[in-house]
Design an enzyme around this catalytic site. Structure first.
Site, mmCIF file in Angstrom:
data_model
loop_
_atom_site.group_PDB
_atom_site.id
_atom_site.type_symbol
_atom_site.label_atom_id
_atom_site.label_comp_id
_atom_site.label_asym_id
_atom_site.label_seq_id
_atom_site.Cartn_x
_atom_site.Cartn_y
_atom_site.Cartn_z
ATOM 1 C CG ASP A 83 -0.191 0.028 2.531
ATOM 2 O OD1 ASP A 83 0.780 -0.741 2.689
ATOM 3 O OD2 ASP A 83 -0.546 0.832 3.416
ATOM 4 C CD GLU A 175 4.320 0.537 6.951
ATOM 5 O OE1 GLU A 175 5.151 0.789 7.828
ATOM 6 O OE2 GLU A 175 3.876 1.425 6.179
HETATM 7 ZN ZN LIG Z 1 6.687 2.388 4.090
#
Ligand SMILES: [Zn+2]
Length: 405
Positions: A83, A175
């Site tokens: 992401d 994340e």
């Molecule tokens: Zn990162």
């Protein structure tokens, strides 16, 4: 095709998929496009001959490259995230490769990337940079990390004479919204340690991060007609201001750097009757963090004593911990990075991350995971760029690590 062009082409392909993460779900990734990128990577890993491949319900990708070295049989996990941050637009990214000659880079009409705004560019003259068109982020965080791992795997698969340990490839999802490590099926991981490839500047090895706590301050006041309020009104907003002012004035993000911790007021909402304030508290040293929490508690008590009422309550939660105390128990994990830098004659220093990482959470789940650079800069910004020459150095660093040189 040169190594630089190969890296650029691969990165460009990944960067076209908008994987901006936004919102945490309990049973799927935040953006369905994380599956699109996950499927592409799984297919590419399959073509390279990796085994045990799967994608879980959060779009986390797993693959295993068996080793070919009798004397180096313990696997190592290499981790990067799919992401990108929602702090800048991640749709329609137009990645472009430029050879930096020192003059301002025209990204698109009237948007320039210049040494004046970003002095780090002074060390990049002659380097191959990937830039965006200045209207979106680039996604080097962390698709540069993904590209680095994929290029490494391709190299090892195509050069069978290079003896290496088994490698577990893990691409995590979401994340940037703090749940990447939660999405990893940690009990399926065979490695005793790993590396996240999610740092920036090649110079830094990151084996330390903040301890993070959240603090919700809830103030219950007493509203009354302001004209007849004498000795009766307790204005929750004013109490909130008093509380805020009681905290050390310069321990704030805008006033601190390096190893200095801070209190950060991120949200305030209220009226005379009720006010709620959200803080995050950060410090590398857990004892100092605990002391900062004590200071907040003392302020709460003094204010409550003053009003002879429990008008303030604090809800403090530890969000994540510094991985350093854990990594110190497994010195060999960080030693391997240092040795690789030394073998390749690349200068380095240790940097304490002013945030948390997937690696920190994984470390506390039993997979020690320091963070390695990617050669990306200006994360989460329209002015993000990748120094491909540095990214290629990182591939070489990983080669040293997996071949145990
Ligand atoms: Zn990162």
């Amino acid at each position: 095709m040169s190594e630089v062009e190969k890296f650029y082409n691969r990165f460009k392909e990944y960067s076209k998929i908008d994987t901006t993460s936004n919102e945490v779900f309990s049973d799927k990734p935040s953006n369905d496009n994380e599956f699109v990128l996950a499927n592409l990577l799984k297919k590419q890993l399959e073509e390279l001959g990796l085994i045990d491949l799967y994608i879980n319900k959060f779009a986390t990708v797993y693959g295993y490259l068996p080793g070919n070295d009798e004397n180096n049989k313990d696997s190592i996990a290499l981790i990067a995230h799919l992401d990108t941050s929602n702090q800048a637009n991640g749709k329609d990214i137009k990645a472009r490769l430029v050879k930096f000659d020192g003059s301002d880079i025209l990204l698109s009409n009237n948007i320039y990337l210049s040494k004046l705004d970003y002095p780090v560019l002074r060390n990049k003259i002659g380097h191959n940079l990937i830039v965006s068109d200045g209207t979106t982020l680039l996604g080097g965080d962390d698709k540069a990390g993904i590209t680095i791992i994929m290029e490494l795997i391709e190299y090892l698969v195509n050069n069978k004479n290079v003896k290496h340990c088994p490698i577990e490839v893990i691409f995590t999802s979401d994340e940037e919204i703090g749940v990447g490590a939660d999405h990893v099926d940690i009990d399926k991981i065979k490695s005793k340690f790993g590396y996240t490839i999610d740092g920036g500047d090649l110079r830094y090895i990151e084996a330390e991060n903040f301890n993070g706590a959240s603090m919700k301050v809830i103030i219950n006041g007493r509203a009354i007609h302001p004209g007849y309020a004498k000795d009766k009104m307790i204005n929750a907003i004013n109490v909130g201001i008093k509380f805020h002012n009681s905290l050390p004035e310069f321990l704030r993000p805008e006033d601190t750097s390096n190893r200095q911790g801070f209190y950060h007021l991120s949200d305030i909402n209220g009226n005379e009757e009720k006010t709620v304030m959200d803080y995050i508290i950060r410090e590398h040293d857990i004892n100092k963090l605990n002391y900062m929490i004590e200071i907040a508690n003392l302020s709460k008590e003094r204010i409550n004593n003053m009003y002879k009422k429990d008008i303030i309550s604090l809800d403090i939660k530890l969000a994540y911990k510094n991985m350093k105390p854990e990594l110190d128990k497994h010195k060999e994990v960080v030693d391997k990075i240092e040795k690789a830098y030394q073998n390749l004659n690349i200068s380095y220093e240790f940097e304490a991350i002013r945030g948390g990482t997937d690696g920190a959470s994984l470390t506390y789940k039993g997979l020690p995971c320091p963070n390695i650079a990617t050669g990306s800069y200006n994360y989460h910004s329209r002015f993000e760029f990748i120094d491909v020459d540095e990214s290629i150095c990182v591939i070489n660093i990983l080669k040293e690590i997996v071949t145990n040189k």
